[in-house]
Motif scaffolding. Structure first.
Motif, PDB file in Angstrom:
ATOM      1  N   GLN A  79     -19.314  10.012  -8.230  1.00 39.33           N
ATOM      2  CA  GLN A  79     -20.169  11.182  -8.357  1.00 39.33           C
ATOM      3  C   GLN A  79     -20.770  11.520  -7.000  1.00 39.33           C
ATOM      4  O   GLN A  79     -21.431  10.698  -6.368  1.00 39.33           O
ATOM      5  N   ASN A  80     -20.542  12.720  -6.531  1.00 43.72           N
ATOM      6  CA  ASN A  80     -21.104  13.202  -5.267  1.00 43.72           C
ATOM      7  C   ASN A  80     -21.141  14.727  -5.369  1.00 43.72           C
ATOM      8  O   ASN A  80     -20.245  15.423  -4.911  1.00 43.72           O
ATOM      9  N   THR A  81     -22.201  15.233  -6.002  1.00 50.41           N
ATOM     10  CA  THR A  81     -22.206  16.621  -6.464  1.00 50.41           C
ATOM     11  C   THR A  81     -23.496  17.329  -6.111  1.00 50.41           C
ATOM     12  O   THR A  81     -24.586  16.748  -6.215  1.00 50.41           O
ATOM     13  N   LEU A  82     -23.372  18.586  -5.729  1.00 54.15           N
ATOM     14  CA  LEU A  82     -24.502  19.503  -5.632  1.00 54.15           C
ATOM     15  C   LEU A  82     -24.510  20.384  -6.871  1.00 54.15           C
ATOM     16  O   LEU A  82     -23.469  20.911  -7.268  1.00 54.15           O
ATOM     17  N   ALA A  83     -25.682  20.543  -7.488  1.00 53.94           N
ATOM     18  CA  ALA A  83     -25.796  21.362  -8.688  1.00 53.94           C
ATOM     19  C   ALA A  83     -26.920  22.373  -8.507  1.00 53.94           C
ATOM     20  O   ALA A  83     -27.984  22.046  -7.972  1.00 53.94           O
ATOM     21  N   PHE A  84     -26.675  23.593  -8.963  1.00 48.34           N
ATOM     22  CA  PHE A  84     -27.658  24.673  -8.845  1.00 48.34           C
ATOM     23  C   PHE A  84     -27.831  25.338 -10.212  1.00 48.34           C
ATOM     24  O   PHE A  84     -26.862  25.562 -10.936  1.00 48.34           O
ATOM     25  N   TRP A  85     -29.085  25.686 -10.523  1.00 49.99           N
ATOM     26  CA  TRP A  85     -29.406  26.300 -11.812  1.00 49.99           C
ATOM     27  C   TRP A  85     -30.451  27.381 -11.601  1.00 49.99           C
ATOM     28  O   TRP A  85     -31.473  27.143 -10.948  1.00 49.99           O
TER      29      TRP A  85
ATOM     30  N   GLU B 199     -30.086  20.295  -7.227  1.00 44.14           N
ATOM     31  CA  GLU B 199     -30.072  18.843  -7.436  1.00 44.14           C
ATOM     32  C   GLU B 199     -28.866  18.242  -6.723  1.00 44.14           C
ATOM     33  O   GLU B 199     -27.770  18.811  -6.742  1.00 44.14           O
ATOM     34  N   TYR B 200     -29.083  17.076  -6.113  1.00 41.33           N
ATOM     35  CA  TYR B 200     -27.998  16.310  -5.509  1.00 41.33           C
ATOM     36  C   TYR B 200     -27.805  15.039  -6.318  1.00 41.33           C
ATOM     37  O   TYR B 200     -28.752  14.272  -6.547  1.00 41.33           O
ATOM     38  N   ARG B 201     -26.551  14.794  -6.767  1.00 37.87           N
ATOM     39  CA  ARG B 201     -26.218  13.655  -7.607  1.00 37.87           C
ATOM     40  C   ARG B 201     -25.212  12.772  -6.882  1.00 37.87           C
ATOM     41  O   ARG B 201     -24.185  13.257  -6.421  1.00 37.87           O
ATOM     42  N   ARG B 202     -25.497  11.458  -6.834  1.00 36.63           N
ATOM     43  CA  ARG B 202     -24.633  10.555  -6.078  1.00 36.63           C
ATOM     44  C   ARG B 202     -24.605   9.188  -6.733  1.00 36.63           C
ATOM     45  O   ARG B 202     -25.629   8.655  -7.183  1.00 36.63           O
TER      46      ARG B 202
ATOM     47  N   GLY C 137     -38.652  15.926  -7.213  1.00 35.55           N
ATOM     48  CA  GLY C 137     -38.622  14.571  -7.726  1.00 35.55           C
ATOM     49  C   GLY C 137     -37.319  13.873  -7.403  1.00 35.55           C
ATOM     50  O   GLY C 137     -36.429  14.421  -6.740  1.00 35.55           O
ATOM     51  N   THR C 138     -37.207  12.660  -7.880  1.00 35.23           N
ATOM     52  CA  THR C 138     -36.001  11.855  -7.700  1.00 35.23           C
ATOM     53  C   THR C 138     -35.832  10.972  -8.922  1.00 35.23           C
ATOM     54  O   THR C 138     -36.760  10.842  -9.749  1.00 35.23           O
TER      55      THR C 138
END
Length: 406
Positions: A280-286, A333-336, A370-371
């Motif tokens: 998992q190495n993703t940028l997410a935008f909402w 959000e950054y997911r890793r 947050g994190t």
């Protein structure tokens, strides 16, 4: 300016439709091998010395369950509560052509008079020919309110008690491979609306005349457009999502008054390492815009932070802190992954919202950040347990979730 923003957001899905969808969803075989990943089920087998079998493989129509019983705080001043969140996912057709259907049941009880029974579902029929969406809730629900917009300071709030029944059901038919259109029925029924403080007059405190005392009913039909290149809503893969819901609430269907609303929701997921599907190495935008059309929508049905369809927006902001006739929201959000086997991961995120009410939309902005830690609960459905810490001015919280925020 407001009309221009609405038009622009409505055009975003059209821009998404024009993309090459074949590049947005990783192609999957009908059977996905997850042998190189580890989840809590594997850990439990090792701890309890359960004899290992053949590597676990996603098979057709298998149901994947994830259960998280945790103590927590119910939004709106109900105090500590026991929350049990159960998520089930399954494929109702070949995995190469059918999205993962999911249902989430998250009852809570504070051991006294506050409880909730929410059930949400998104069912994808074979080959994604139809998408059936449901949201049913029965809540005995206290909720702090601060009036419209930012008219009250954080400590200037009052607790509102009410009972709430929600019944939303919609059916969308596939028009093109990733574009769906349909309609549904929506009911919001609030009873026994009153302030916990008998000296507080909600109409005067909120500065709003409709639905601030006694009961309120909003009963209507919706017109829905959906564009979705994700194939797993529990933990979305790289792709895009756009949802437009126009709702009409006429008095002949039982509403207290005639009013309507528009909800436009756009999301984008970008893989930063597309060559490695096991990491998992993703940028997410909402982003979403939610607005009522007309001046007589009930107070508790007005757009409010944390009251999006899945109650996931505004992490780090107290639910219902900002309410108004229009609300605009944006989150990134950054997911890793931390471990190579996918068991542990982390996220960092920031969000911001602006709401009309005491002033104009876009006049003031309310940020939060947050994190969090991610633990793989079920690799078959790619379900994570999320433990997040988030905060904003005057407020912070630890949040437990099954699945990603969006």
């Amino acid at each position: 300016m407001k009309n221009l923003i609405i038009i622009c957001l409505c055009l975003l899905p059209a821009a998404l439709f024009a993309q090459d969808a074949s590049n947005m969803i990783p192609k999957q075989s009908a059977v996905k091998d997850t042998a190189r990943q580890t989840d809590l089920i594997d850990i439990a087998k090792q701890l309890f010395k359960i004899s290992p079998q053949k590597p676990r493989i996603q098979r057709e129509k298998k149901i994947y369950f994830s259960i998280l019983p945790v103590p927590g705080t119910v939004p709106g001043g109900a105090g500590r509560a026991l929350i049990t969140s159960t998520t089930a996912g399954t494929y109702l057709g070949p995995q190469s052509t059918t999205n993962l259907s999911s249902a989430t049941f998250a009852p809570y009880w504070n051991l006294h008079s506050r409880f909730g029974l929410p059930l949400r579902s998104s069912i994808w029929l074979k080959d994604n020919t139809w998408n059936i969406q449901g949201d049913i809730r029965f809540l005995v629900y206290p909720q702090y309110t601060w009036g419209l917009g930012g008219s009250h300071a954080y400590n200037d709030k009052t607790l509102v008690n009410y009972n709430y029944i929600r019944f939303y059901q919609s059916a969308l038919k596939r028009i093109t491979p990733y574009f769906f259109a349909g309609g549904g029925y929506n009911l919001d029924y609030h009873t026994n609306i009153k302030s916990d403080d008998p000296t507080v007059d909600l109409k005067q405190f909120t500065g709003y005349s409709y639905g601030t005392n006694g009961n309120s009913v909003s009963s209507g039909v919706s017109l829905n457009l959906l564009y979705d290149t994700r194939n797993n809503s529990i933990n979305p893969l790289p792709g895009a999502y756009a949802n437009v819901v126009y709702r009409i609430n006429p008095t002949f269907l039982g509403s207290d008054d005639n009013w309507s609303s528009l909800y436009v929701d756009v999301r984008k997921y970008i893989s930063l390492n597309p060559a490695n599907k096991n990491q998992q190495n993703t940028l997410a935008f909402w982003s979403y815009l939610w607005t009522v059309l007309g001046s007589n929508a009930p107070y508790l049905d007005l757009p409010s932070i944390g009251w999006d369809p899945y109650n996931r927006s505004g992490e780090g902001i107290d639910q219902n802190r900002y309410r108004g006739k229009s609300l605009f929201y944006f989150e990134s959000e950054y997911r890793r992954d931390i471990t190579t086997n996918g068991l542990l991961g982390f996220v960092v995120f920031a969000d911001v919202n602006t709401v009309s009410g005491s002033g104009f939309l876009f006049k003031s902005w309310h940020p939060a950040a947050g994190t969090g830690l991610r633990v793989k609960f079920n690799k078959g459905s790619n379900t994570n347990i999320g433990i997040d810490y988030a905060g904003s001015k005057g407020y912070s919280a630890i949040i437990f979730n099954i699945g990603e925020s969006f």
